[in-house]
Write a protein that holds these residues in place. Sequence first.
Motif, PDB file in Angstrom:
ATOM      1  N   TYR A 171       0.840  -1.186   0.000  1.00  0.00           N
ATOM      2  CA  TYR A 171       0.000   0.000   0.000  1.00  0.00           C
ATOM      3  C   TYR A 171       0.880   1.242   0.000  1.00  0.00           C
ATOM      4  O   TYR A 171       2.002   1.228   0.494  1.00  0.00           O
ATOM      5  CB  TYR A 171      -0.919   0.004   1.232  1.00  0.00           C
ATOM      6  CG  TYR A 171      -1.826  -1.196   1.280  1.00  0.00           C
ATOM      7  CD1 TYR A 171      -2.982  -1.243   0.513  1.00  0.00           C
ATOM      8  CD2 TYR A 171      -1.521  -2.295   2.075  1.00  0.00           C
ATOM      9  CE1 TYR A 171      -3.813  -2.345   0.550  1.00  0.00           C
ATOM     10  CE2 TYR A 171      -2.349  -3.393   2.122  1.00  0.00           C
ATOM     11  CZ  TYR A 171      -3.496  -3.417   1.351  1.00  0.00           C
ATOM     12  OH  TYR A 171      -4.299  -4.511   1.384  1.00  0.00           O
ATOM     13  N   SER A 172       0.366   2.340  -0.520  1.00  0.00           N
ATOM     14  CA  SER A 172       1.171   3.555  -0.606  1.00  0.00           C
ATOM     15  C   SER A 172       1.396   4.183   0.768  1.00  0.00           C
ATOM     16  O   SER A 172       2.375   4.887   0.970  1.00  0.00           O
ATOM     17  CB  SER A 172       0.509   4.561  -1.543  1.00  0.00           C
ATOM     18  OG  SER A 172      -0.799   4.868  -1.090  1.00  0.00           O
ATOM     19  N   ASN A 173       0.514   3.931   1.722  1.00  0.00           N
ATOM     20  CA  ASN A 173       0.664   4.462   3.070  1.00  0.00           C
ATOM     21  C   ASN A 173       1.472   3.470   3.916  1.00  0.00           C
ATOM     22  O   ASN A 173       1.039   2.356   4.145  1.00  0.00           O
ATOM     23  CB  ASN A 173      -0.724   4.687   3.687  1.00  0.00           C
ATOM     24  CG  ASN A 173      -0.666   5.360   5.030  1.00  0.00           C
ATOM     25  OD1 ASN A 173       0.353   5.364   5.710  1.00  0.00           O
ATOM     26  ND2 ASN A 173      -1.795   5.942   5.423  1.00  0.00           N
ATOM     27  N   GLU A 216      -7.126  -3.144  -6.883  1.00  0.00           N
ATOM     28  CA  GLU A 216      -6.762  -1.747  -7.119  1.00  0.00           C
ATOM     29  C   GLU A 216      -7.776  -1.166  -8.084  1.00  0.00           C
ATOM     30  O   GLU A 216      -8.148  -1.815  -9.066  1.00  0.00           O
ATOM     31  CB  GLU A 216      -5.348  -1.664  -7.702  1.00  0.00           C
ATOM     32  CG  GLU A 216      -4.300  -2.268  -6.792  1.00  0.00           C
ATOM     33  CD  GLU A 216      -2.928  -2.301  -7.415  1.00  0.00           C
ATOM     34  OE1 GLU A 216      -2.651  -1.487  -8.319  1.00  0.00           O
ATOM     35  OE2 GLU A 216      -2.126  -3.148  -7.003  1.00  0.00           O
ATOM     36  N   THR A 217      -8.230   0.030  -7.796  1.00  0.00           N
ATOM     37  CA  THR A 217      -9.207   0.672  -8.677  1.00  0.00           C
ATOM     38  C   THR A 217      -8.661   2.006  -9.157  1.00  0.00           C
ATOM     39  O   THR A 217      -7.998   2.735  -8.419  1.00  0.00           O
ATOM     40  CB  THR A 217     -10.545   0.905  -7.953  1.00  0.00           C
ATOM     41  OG1 THR A 217     -10.317   1.687  -6.790  1.00  0.00           O
ATOM     42  CG2 THR A 217     -11.203  -0.410  -7.570  1.00  0.00           C
ATOM     43  N   PHE A 218      -8.933   2.261 -10.399  1.00  0.00           N
ATOM     44  CA  PHE A 218      -8.608   3.516 -11.041  1.00  0.00           C
ATOM     45  C   PHE A 218      -9.878   3.929 -11.778  1.00  0.00           C
ATOM     46  O   PHE A 218     -10.814   3.138 -11.868  1.00  0.00           O
ATOM     47  CB  PHE A 218      -7.433   3.330 -12.023  1.00  0.00           C
ATOM     48  CG  PHE A 218      -6.194   2.783 -11.353  1.00  0.00           C
ATOM     49  CD1 PHE A 218      -5.344   3.628 -10.667  1.00  0.00           C
ATOM     50  CD2 PHE A 218      -5.906   1.432 -11.399  1.00  0.00           C
ATOM     51  CE1 PHE A 218      -4.208   3.128 -10.040  1.00  0.00           C
ATOM     52  CE2 PHE A 218      -4.783   0.925 -10.774  1.00  0.00           C
ATOM     53  CZ  PHE A 218      -3.932   1.779 -10.099  1.00  0.00           C
ATOM     54  N   PRO A 219      -9.957   5.133 -12.311  1.00  0.00           N
ATOM     55  CA  PRO A 219     -11.173   5.479 -13.056  1.00  0.00           C
ATOM     56  C   PRO A 219     -11.436   4.460 -14.173  1.00  0.00           C
ATOM     57  O   PRO A 219     -10.587   4.215 -15.021  1.00  0.00           O
ATOM     58  CB  PRO A 219     -10.860   6.856 -13.635  1.00  0.00           C
ATOM     59  CG  PRO A 219      -9.844   7.429 -12.686  1.00  0.00           C
ATOM     60  CD  PRO A 219      -9.035   6.263 -12.213  1.00  0.00           C
ATOM     61  N   LEU A 251      -6.874  -6.756 -10.087  1.00  0.00           N
ATOM     62  CA  LEU A 251      -6.507  -7.570  -8.935  1.00  0.00           C
ATOM     63  C   LEU A 251      -5.078  -8.028  -9.171  1.00  0.00           C
ATOM     64  O   LEU A 251      -4.822  -8.850 -10.047  1.00  0.00           O
ATOM     65  CB  LEU A 251      -7.444  -8.768  -8.783  1.00  0.00           C
ATOM     66  CG  LEU A 251      -7.207  -9.626  -7.553  1.00  0.00           C
ATOM     67  CD1 LEU A 251      -7.558  -8.835  -6.294  1.00  0.00           C
ATOM     68  CD2 LEU A 251      -8.048 -10.879  -7.606  1.00  0.00           C
ATOM     69  N   ARG A 252      -4.145  -7.468  -8.419  1.00  0.00           N
ATOM     70  CA  ARG A 252      -2.734  -7.795  -8.591  1.00  0.00           C
ATOM     71  C   ARG A 252      -2.233  -8.596  -7.413  1.00  0.00           C
ATOM     72  O   ARG A 252      -2.658  -8.412  -6.287  1.00  0.00           O
ATOM     73  CB  ARG A 252      -1.908  -6.509  -8.704  1.00  0.00           C
ATOM     74  CG  ARG A 252      -2.153  -5.780 -10.003  1.00  0.00           C
ATOM     75  CD  ARG A 252      -1.336  -4.530 -10.153  1.00  0.00           C
ATOM     76  NE  ARG A 252       0.020  -4.676  -9.657  1.00  0.00           N
ATOM     77  CZ  ARG A 252       0.792  -3.649  -9.342  1.00  0.00           C
ATOM     78  NH1 ARG A 252       0.367  -2.427  -9.459  1.00  0.00           N
ATOM     79  NH2 ARG A 252       2.013  -3.848  -8.895  1.00  0.00           N
ATOM     80  N   GLY A 253      -1.306  -9.486  -7.703  1.00  0.00           N
ATOM     81  CA  GLY A 253      -0.682 -10.282  -6.657  1.00  0.00           C
ATOM     82  C   GLY A 253       0.524  -9.571  -6.086  1.00  0.00           C
ATOM     83  O   GLY A 253       1.331  -9.018  -6.827  1.00  0.00           O
TER      84      GLY A 253
END
Length: 150
Positions: free
Chosen positions: A10-12, A78-81, A86-88
């Motif tokens: 995660y980015s955080n 992961e969602t984008f516009p 779904l990534r491993g």
Amino acid sequence: MIGGGYENVYSNPIINDVIMPLQHLIIVGSLCVNGLILTLITRQQGKAVGTYKYLLSCFAINDIVYTILHYVSFPVPETFPNIFILRGHGPTFSKFWLSMYMGNYATGFPLLVAHFLYRLIALKKPRLLNHFFKLLPLILAVTLLCGASW
């Protein structure tokens, strides 16, 4: 940080430090509980569980496999516009393990159908329960085919 390909999912960084150990704790807990269920099923004698133990065993084994595949692939949606991915992020960055995880996700549905069918027969026509388990190989074959279709 936890090693083996799990860094920076995660980015955080705070979420990484909280979620990742929690994921590992849940995985260990799932393996322990399902192992305990299988142990109790195999040690149970008499008619308390009866032939229902085979269906319960299928659920427990399926959940153990699902848990292991989740650990190996660690899928993160992961969602984008207009995009859903779904990534491993597990210790192996393999599309194969992520595909196995998704395939195993599909195997739960035929098992649930078999469970509800068993309960229906048990309630409406209990004398036919002995014949239900003659269909167990067919139920397992359909379950595996559902998984392979993914």
